[in-house]
Structure formats: C-alpha cells, structure tokens
Design a protein around this motif. Structure first.
Motif, PDB file in Angstrom:
ATOM      1  N   VAL A 190       9.371  12.045   3.244  1.00  0.00           N
ATOM      2  CA  VAL A 190       8.769  10.719   3.079  1.00  0.00           C
ATOM      3  C   VAL A 190       9.749   9.625   3.515  1.00  0.00           C
ATOM      4  O   VAL A 190       9.379   8.695   4.243  1.00  0.00           O
ATOM      5  N   VAL A 191      11.011   9.723   3.080  1.00  0.00           N
ATOM      6  CA  VAL A 191      12.003   8.714   3.461  1.00  0.00           C
ATOM      7  C   VAL A 191      12.249   8.748   4.969  1.00  0.00           C
ATOM      8  O   VAL A 191      12.278   7.703   5.638  1.00  0.00           O
ATOM      9  N   GLY A 231       0.810  -1.219   0.000  1.00  0.00           N
ATOM     10  CA  GLY A 231       0.000   0.000   0.000  1.00  0.00           C
ATOM     11  C   GLY A 231       0.842   1.266   0.000  1.00  0.00           C
ATOM     12  O   GLY A 231       0.601   2.200  -0.777  1.00  0.00           O
ATOM     13  N   ALA A 232       1.873   1.292   0.860  1.00  0.00           N
ATOM     14  CA  ALA A 232       2.721   2.485   0.951  1.00  0.00           C
ATOM     15  C   ALA A 232       3.541   2.674  -0.319  1.00  0.00           C
ATOM     16  O   ALA A 232       3.746   3.807  -0.773  1.00  0.00           O
ATOM     17  N   GLY A 233       4.001   1.571  -0.906  1.00  0.00           N
ATOM     18  CA  GLY A 233       4.796   1.671  -2.121  1.00  0.00           C
ATOM     19  C   GLY A 233       4.035   2.318  -3.264  1.00  0.00           C
ATOM     20  O   GLY A 233       4.599   3.065  -4.064  1.00  0.00           O
ATOM     21  N   LEU A 234       2.730   2.074  -3.330  1.00  0.00           N
ATOM     22  CA  LEU A 234       1.922   2.601  -4.429  1.00  0.00           C
ATOM     23  C   LEU A 234       1.693   4.110  -4.328  1.00  0.00           C
ATOM     24  O   LEU A 234       1.459   4.771  -5.333  1.00  0.00           O
ATOM     25  N   VAL A 235       1.742   4.644  -3.125  1.00  0.00           N
ATOM     26  CA  VAL A 235       1.487   6.085  -2.958  1.00  0.00           C
ATOM     27  C   VAL A 235       2.765   6.867  -2.645  1.00  0.00           C
ATOM     28  O   VAL A 235       2.725   8.088  -2.518  1.00  0.00           O
ATOM     29  N   ALA A 236       3.893   6.169  -2.525  1.00  0.00           N
ATOM     30  CA  ALA A 236       5.123   6.830  -2.075  1.00  0.00           C
ATOM     31  C   ALA A 236       5.572   7.933  -3.022  1.00  0.00           C
ATOM     32  O   ALA A 236       5.961   9.019  -2.585  1.00  0.00           O
ATOM     33  N   GLY A 285       6.390   1.820   6.647  1.00  0.00           N
ATOM     34  CA  GLY A 285       7.647   2.571   6.658  1.00  0.00           C
ATOM     35  C   GLY A 285       8.623   2.079   5.615  1.00  0.00           C
ATOM     36  O   GLY A 285       9.242   2.876   4.891  1.00  0.00           O
ATOM     37  N   ALA A 286       8.762   0.750   5.502  1.00  0.00           N
ATOM     38  CA  ALA A 286       9.678   0.185   4.513  1.00  0.00           C
ATOM     39  C   ALA A 286       9.197   0.485   3.099  1.00  0.00           C
ATOM     40  O   ALA A 286       9.997   0.807   2.215  1.00  0.00           O
ATOM     41  N   GLY A 287       7.891   0.391   2.858  1.00  0.00           N
ATOM     42  CA  GLY A 287       7.346   0.671   1.529  1.00  0.00           C
ATOM     43  C   GLY A 287       7.601   2.106   1.102  1.00  0.00           C
ATOM     44  O   GLY A 287       7.987   2.370  -0.041  1.00  0.00           O
ATOM     45  N   LEU A 288       7.401   3.055   2.030  1.00  0.00           N
ATOM     46  CA  LEU A 288       7.662   4.464   1.715  1.00  0.00           C
ATOM     47  C   LEU A 288       9.135   4.710   1.416  1.00  0.00           C
ATOM     48  O   LEU A 288       9.497   5.285   0.393  1.00  0.00           O
TER      49      LEU A 288
END
Length: 515
Positions: free
Chosen positions: A341-342, A324-329, A378-381
């Motif tokens: 963000v990071v 989920g986070a990866g898609l909006v990062a 957190g990891a995805g972002l």
C-alpha cells in the motif's frame, strides 16, 4: 477464559463514548493547522498594502510559522508525554485561538512576524498531541486505523484546502479573516475536548531537558531556513552559515539524546526498520505533494489566468483523493500488506508527477485534475499507513514523541518539496531569453519571479508586455516540467526503498492492543 483474565483485558477493549466526536474535532484542528501554513499566500498582497513590510519582512511573515512549528514539534511531543497530552492540547488550542486574533489585527510588520511565530508555537502543541491522543481514544486497532486515516486525510488535504478557504474569504472579507476562522474551531475543540478526550501521558517520563529543546529548535530552524533560502536566492554565505549551525545543533541533539536516561526523543526507535522506513516515506510523500501544489497554484493563476478561488477549486481533487484514500488505507494494508500500500501510494505520486513532464501552457484541466487526484490518492494511502506504523512501532508511553517525528517529517518534506523543486523551477526560469525591444530593467525584474514579470509588463507598451509575459510563462512551464521529472524520479525510487524497508511490517489486528 477466567474472570481474572477477562477483567484484565476489559480496559483494553473498551470503546469510549464520544470518541468519534472527539476525533472529528481533532481532525478539524489538524486541518486548520495545515491550512494556516498555506492560506496566507493568497492574503499576502492585501496584507502588504496595509502593513507595507519590506521584502525581508514579508519573507519572515510567510516563513516564520513553519520554521517555529518544525523546530518545536519534537520538544512539544515529548512535553505532552510528560505533562499530559490532553492538557497540552487544550492549552495549545486556547493559545492558537488567542494568537489568531493577534494575527488578524496586527498593525505593523514586526507585530505580524511575532504573531506568526507565536502561532507556530501553539501549532506545535496541537499536531503531535492530536495523533498521540488517537492512540488513547481508539483501543481497537481496526478502529484506530480508520481514525488515523481521517487524521491523515486532514493533514494531507490541508495544503490543497488552504487556497480554497483563502479565496472564498478574500472575495468577501479583509485579509485578517483568514486567521479569525480559527476561533470557532478552537472553541469547539476546547469544549468537546474537556468532556470527551481522555488524558494520557507517560507514567514515568523523567525531566524535560531544556538544552535538548534548544538544540532541536536551533537545528530544525537552521536547516529549514537554509533549504528555503537556497531555493529562493541560491547559495549565499548566510545559507551556508545557517546550514552549518543547524546541522551542528542537530548532531548535538542526537548525541545528547543517546546519553540521557530520559531523552526527549529515543533515537533507538530509528533502529526499527519499519519505523525508519515509515518516517522516510512520510517525508518524501509530502515532498511531492507540497512541491506540486505550490507550483501548480502559480501555474493556474499566472500562466492559465485563473482567479485565486478558481485555482483553489482546481486543486480540490488532491484533497478529495487524500480523504478518500486515507479512509480505506488501513483496510487495504491489512488485506494486502503495509509495504504494497505504501509503495503503491508513493508510486502513484511519482507517476502523477511524471505525467506533468508533458505539461504545456494550454494543457487542459482533465490532465491536471487527473494528476492531482492521483497525487491525493497516493499521498492519502502512504501518509495514513506510515502514521499507523509509526504509532504502533513504539511503546504507548512514547506516542507523543513518535507522533512528533511523523509531524517533523511532514514539515521537513513540505520545506524540501518547495525548496528542492523550487530551485529547479527558479534555475530554469531565470535563464529565459529576453524578448527583443524589452528594456533591460524590465527583463531583470521579470527574471525575479513570474509575478514580477506580470508586474513589470504592466508598465510596458502592449506588444512588449505581451512578449515579456509570454516568454516568462513558457520559461516557468519549462522549469515546472523539469521539477516534475526530478520529483517523479525521487518518489519512484522511494517507492522501491519502501518496498524493501517495510518488508514484513504489519498493522495491529484484533480487538486488543499489544502491550
């Protein structure tokens, strides 16, 4: 705008048909490579019954895959830049499928070790090629950020998905099935890749320097081996020797790259503050994620009594959060900033680890599930945005080598997470007080590992067995809390460092790529 200018820009803004289908297959391939690093853990008891490996052989069966991948990533990324990333990807996918069959039907420990090493070679061709090809598939920076988000989510989720996949397969099939699942995915990758993935490479690459390949391989394997062995067995002469050889080889690799006219890896990339900051954030994000998942798997099974499948499902929030986070990062990094963000992603992983410092033997799942979800988000972002920064920091011709640096940080982070946090868990665990009345040989066996404690207890009377297992479980939880505290401190310090290192860093915007 003149027709000539429009014609010049057209190739940059074209949107390739089938690019999302190609991305789906590339992302699935990355997921499988990541899953293969963790899925064997659950199959090890069944594999041991069939192949009867020695303790040393069993360690090599588990570790040689990640050793070889870590050692060859930079070399394979550079090879893809030279011969063509699509060509390397399709060759690697074919090899990955064929060698998976060899793994599934291995009949001796030696054959299994060799098959796992060959699988690592094939995996090293896939990981950097997939990320580098995304840059060539998606010319629009916003689309590319979303694509990298999908790719990053799959890479981050692999460690958490592995136990679920392994648990499902092992409940219905024999241990070789964990390798045969690779075949249909690699077949689809080859079929779709031939049709929809465009070829890309460096138009003036220079020769592929074999001494650099050897130095990179020896250096990375030496360092990763030393880290893992130090965590498992402490500081021994072979650990110091491996560390010295690895560090010496890496020093030689760096010196050689600075003198070559066409290096495997352009070390000048690290002078770019954003590139260096992104690589560091990559490494430490995965350090926290891999370390947490590895030890929570043992906690869920050997302390709280869950089955392998139940433990795998319990870890799913980390995978869902990463996806989920990866898609909006990418969108979030453009709306706010790359560094916010990071840094927030790293801080989320750190705070989740900090929450686990109050973990107890009977801690309910809501606390664990929430912590895993925070780690995944957190990891995805962080991982997604840093991968985008790394790709956009280098010339297009060096995309493969830059992708390999990102992947090497991933592999080193995973090894360090398990090794550094593992040494803390092991150090605390081995000092637990022996319960009264338990034989010394049973206590010695129990102090080797929590699994060893359960096995040693099976030969004891009920009361002694319960006392030994309970003491071991509490000691393991104490070690896990200590490791969580150290991990939290490392991630929170890294969040502050990323805030500084990524100052002013931006993702590309608009419809056309920068030259």
């Amino acid at each position: 705008m003149t027709p000539d200018v429009r014609a010049a820009e057209a190739p940059q803004t074209v949107r390739r048909p089938g690019r999302w289908l190609a991305l789906a297959v590339l992302a699935l391939a990355v997921l499988l490579v990541a899953v293969d690093a963790t899925v064997l853990g659950l199959a090890t008891p069944y594999l041991s019954e069939d192949l009867r490996p020695s303790g040393t052989q069993l360690l090599w069966i588990g570790d040689v895959y990640s050793f070889v991948i870590a050692g060859l990533l930079v070399s394979m990324g550079s090879l893809g830049d030279r011969i063509g990333r699509k060509k390397l990807l399709l060759t690697g996918a074919t090899a990955f499928g064929a060698v998976s069959v060899l793994n599934a039907y291995a009949t001796t420990p030696e054959m299994m070790i060799a098959a796992r090493a060959l699988l690592g070679v094939a995996g090293a061709t896939l990981m950097p090629s997939t990320l580098a090809l995304i840059r060539n598939l998606f010319h629009d920076p916003r689309e590319r950020s979303l694509a990298i988000g999908v790719w990053g989510a799959m890479a981050s989720a692999g460690a958490a998905v592995g136990p679920v996949v392994g648990g499902l397969l092992l409940e219905h099939f024999w241990w070789g099935s964990v390798f045969l699942i690779n075949l249909p995915v690699m077949a689809v990758l080859v079929v779709v890749g031939v049709r929809f993935i465009p070829e890309s490479k460096n138009p003036a690459p220079g020769p592929w320097d074999l001494p650099s390949v050897v130095l990179s391989l020896v250096g990375m394997i030496g360092v990763v081996y030393a880290i893992k062995e130090a965590a498992a067995h402490g500081a021994r002469p072979d650990v110091f020797a491996a560390a010295a050889v690895g560090a010496g080889a890496l020093f030689g690799f760096v010196r050689r790259q600075l003198t070559l006219p066409a290096p495997l890896l352009d070390m000048r990339l690290f002078r770019h503050r954003g590139f260096s900051g992104a690589v560091l954030a990559d490494l430490l994000t995965i350090l926290g994620l891999a370390g947490l998942i590895f030890f929570l798997s043992q906690f869920l099974q050997l302390v709280q009594g869950r089955s392998p499948l139940q433990a795998g499902l319990a870890e799913l929030p980390a995978a869902l959060g990463a996806v989920g986070a990866g898609l909006v990062a990418g969108t979030a990094a453009r709306r706010f900033s790359v560094r916010s963000v990071v840094s927030c992603g790293l801080a989320a992983v750190g705070l989740a680890l900090a929450a686990l410092t109050v973990l107890g033997k009977d801690t309910g799942y809501p606390v664990l599930g929430a912590s895993l979800l925070a780690v995944g988000v957190g990891a995805g972002l962080s991982f997604t945005v840093t991968a985008d920064v790394i790709l956009s920091s280098v010339p297009k011709e060096q995309a493969g080598a830059a992708s390999a640096v990102s992947e090497t940080a991933y592999e080193l982070g995973a090894a360090l997470g398990i090794a550094v946090l593992g040494s803390i868990v092991t150090g605390v665990y081995r000092d637990f007080a022996a319960p009264a009345g338990v034989p010394a040989d049973a206590v010695a066996a129990a102090r080797e590992s929590l699994g060893g404690a359960v096995e040693a207890a099976s030969a004891l009377p009920e009361r002694s067995a319960e006392a030994l297992v309970t003491a071991a479980q509490y000691a393991f939880v104490d070690g896990l809390r200590g490791a969580a505290a150290v991990g939290a401190a490392v991630l929170l310090v890294t969040a502050a460092a990323a805030w500084r290192l990524l100052r002013g860093q931006k993702l590309e915007d608009g419809a056309a790529e920068h030259p």
